[in-house]
Design a protein around this motif. Structure first.
Motif, PDB file in Angstrom:
ATOM      1  N   ASN A 144       0.849  -1.196   0.000  1.00  0.00           N
ATOM      2  CA  ASN A 144       0.000   0.000   0.000  1.00  0.00           C
ATOM      3  C   ASN A 144       0.882   1.243   0.000  1.00  0.00           C
ATOM      4  O   ASN A 144       1.872   1.316   0.750  1.00  0.00           O
ATOM      5  CB  ASN A 144      -0.893   0.017   1.235  1.00  0.00           C
ATOM      6  CG  ASN A 144      -2.137  -0.816   1.064  1.00  0.00           C
ATOM      7  OD1 ASN A 144      -2.338  -1.463   0.040  1.00  0.00           O
ATOM      8  ND2 ASN A 144      -2.982  -0.819   2.082  1.00  0.00           N
ATOM      9  N   ASP A 145       0.513   2.231  -0.805  1.00  0.00           N
ATOM     10  CA  ASP A 145       1.397   3.390  -0.974  1.00  0.00           C
ATOM     11  C   ASP A 145       1.454   4.326   0.226  1.00  0.00           C
ATOM     12  O   ASP A 145       2.248   5.269   0.248  1.00  0.00           O
ATOM     13  CB  ASP A 145       1.012   4.171  -2.239  1.00  0.00           C
ATOM     14  CG  ASP A 145      -0.427   4.664  -2.221  1.00  0.00           C
ATOM     15  OD1 ASP A 145      -1.063   4.630  -1.153  1.00  0.00           O
ATOM     16  OD2 ASP A 145      -0.918   5.083  -3.285  1.00  0.00           O
ATOM     17  N   ASN A 146       0.652   4.068   1.262  1.00  0.00           N
ATOM     18  CA  ASN A 146       0.722   4.886   2.470  1.00  0.00           C
ATOM     19  C   ASN A 146       1.646   4.295   3.531  1.00  0.00           C
ATOM     20  O   ASN A 146       1.759   4.825   4.632  1.00  0.00           O
ATOM     21  CB  ASN A 146      -0.676   5.075   3.063  1.00  0.00           C
ATOM     22  CG  ASN A 146      -1.317   3.767   3.483  1.00  0.00           C
ATOM     23  OD1 ASN A 146      -0.897   2.683   3.067  1.00  0.00           O
ATOM     24  ND2 ASN A 146      -2.346   3.852   4.314  1.00  0.00           N
ATOM     25  N   LYS A 154      -2.239   1.692  -4.724  1.00  0.00           N
ATOM     26  CA  LYS A 154      -3.246   2.269  -3.839  1.00  0.00           C
ATOM     27  C   LYS A 154      -3.859   1.215  -2.937  1.00  0.00           C
ATOM     28  O   LYS A 154      -4.136   1.465  -1.762  1.00  0.00           O
ATOM     29  CB  LYS A 154      -4.333   2.960  -4.671  1.00  0.00           C
ATOM     30  CG  LYS A 154      -5.383   3.685  -3.843  1.00  0.00           C
ATOM     31  CD  LYS A 154      -6.375   4.421  -4.727  1.00  0.00           C
ATOM     32  CE  LYS A 154      -7.415   5.157  -3.891  1.00  0.00           C
ATOM     33  NZ  LYS A 154      -8.388   5.883  -4.746  1.00  0.00           N
TER      34      LYS A 154
END
Length: 331
Positions: free
Chosen positions: A62-64, A79
């Motif tokens: 996940n890009d976070n 995402k």
């Protein structure tokens, strides 16, 4: 065995590639079980901590999340790692078993049945009077489809499944092993003399929409009258019970061991957690979520999340649980 480079996989996912690995990838695997020829998935901080100890050469992340690739290792940031995982699993998905003959010699197909182009019917299947199978329908061995049932194009029905008479099944559905469609609903009433039970005839049918998937050993009962209805795109897990005259909207999800009593109505996009139970003649409106193990006794509003037994609005139930824990701790 088919293998892919990290660039091959990123071209499919269209994520952000960080780092590099020259290791060929021949399959996905869980973080803790992966070897250096595997790609894995990291969707939360909990699993991000395990990346350093994993042997996987690559991960979809996940890009976070703040994760570093490491030497000869690569990350593909996306995402939603779960949705990316679905694409990769499809990439490595082995082919399903093939039925060599269009109709196995041991299958029984009534002379009035209509079979669409490309149908496959496996060993010991039964296809009854006036059944209509659309194009490309596959019945794996030991499937029974009873009289006047219609099954839409490219639906796949796995072994042991029984579709009872007069049911209507849409196209591109998947029924896994030992599914029951159209058995009698549970209708019994005490007799006038109070000494026994009277069976209430169940004369309706089941209507199932397109792109519906039903897990192994699940049951969808026929209606007392009219129809039990499963809307387009619904996904139903293993060991799920859907009783007579229920109506499910589009794209609902029911997890394992959950159940709907008679005449329950679900709106579109409802999510029912594992082992949850919904009382008869209850309505759960569109977008609502029922937590695992909950017992729904009253209607649920659109978009609401309910928990507990009996189910209540999630925040209220969580407050009650906290209060009970404090009380138990202090006493």
């Amino acid at each position: 065995m088919t293998t892919y480079t990290i660039n091959d996989i990123n071209n499919i996912l269209k994520g952000e590639l960080i780092g590099h690995t020259n290791q060929k990838i021949d399959g996905p695997e869980q973080l803790q079980n992966a070897e250096n020829n595997h790609i894995t998935f990291i969707g939360s901080k909990k699993y991000a901590k395990q990346w350093a100890d994993s042997k996987a050469c690559a991960a979809v992340v996940n890009d976070n999340l703040n994760v570093e690739p490491g030497e000869n290792r690569a990350l593909i940031k996306v995402k939603n790692a779960d949705l990316a995982m679905a694409k990769i699993l499809e990439l490595f998905n082995p082919p399903t078993p093939e039925l060599e003959a269009d109709i196995h010699p041991s299958a029984v197909v009534h002379k009035t049945a209509s079979l669409g182009k490309g149908c496959k019917i496996g060993a010991n299947c039964y296809v009854g009077k006036d059944v209509v199978l659309g194009k490309g329908v596959v019945l794996y061995p030991n499937v029974c489809v009873f009289d006047e049932t219609t099954i839409g194009d490219y639906t796949v029905i796995w072994s042991g499944t029984v579709v009872r008479e007069r049911c209507i099944v849409g196209s591109h559905c998947i029924f896994h092993t030992n599914v029951s469609i159209g058995a009698d609903g549970f209708g019994n009433r005490p007799s006038d003399d109070g000494r026994g039970l009277v069976k209430i005839p169940q004369i309706g049918n089941v209507i199932i929409g397109h792109y519906v998937e039903i897990g192994a050993n699940s049951c969808v009962d026929r209606a007392k009258f009219s129809s039990t209805i499963i809307g387009d795109g619904c996904k139903i897990d293993n060991l799920v019970q859907i009783a007579h005259n229920c109506v499910m909207g589009r794209s609902c999800i029911m997890a394992g061991h959950s159940g709907l009593a008679g005449s329950v109505t679900l709106g579109d996009g409802v999510i029912i957690g594992g082992s949850a139970s919904i009382k008869d003649h209850t309505t759960v409106e569109s977008g609502a979520t029922v937590g695992a193990g909950s017992g729904v006794m009253n209607n649920v509003k659109a978009g609401q999340t309910v928990l507990g037994y009996p189910a209540q609005e999630a925040r209220d139930m969580l407050k009650q649980w906290v209060a009970v824990r404090r009380f138990m701790k202090n006493n």
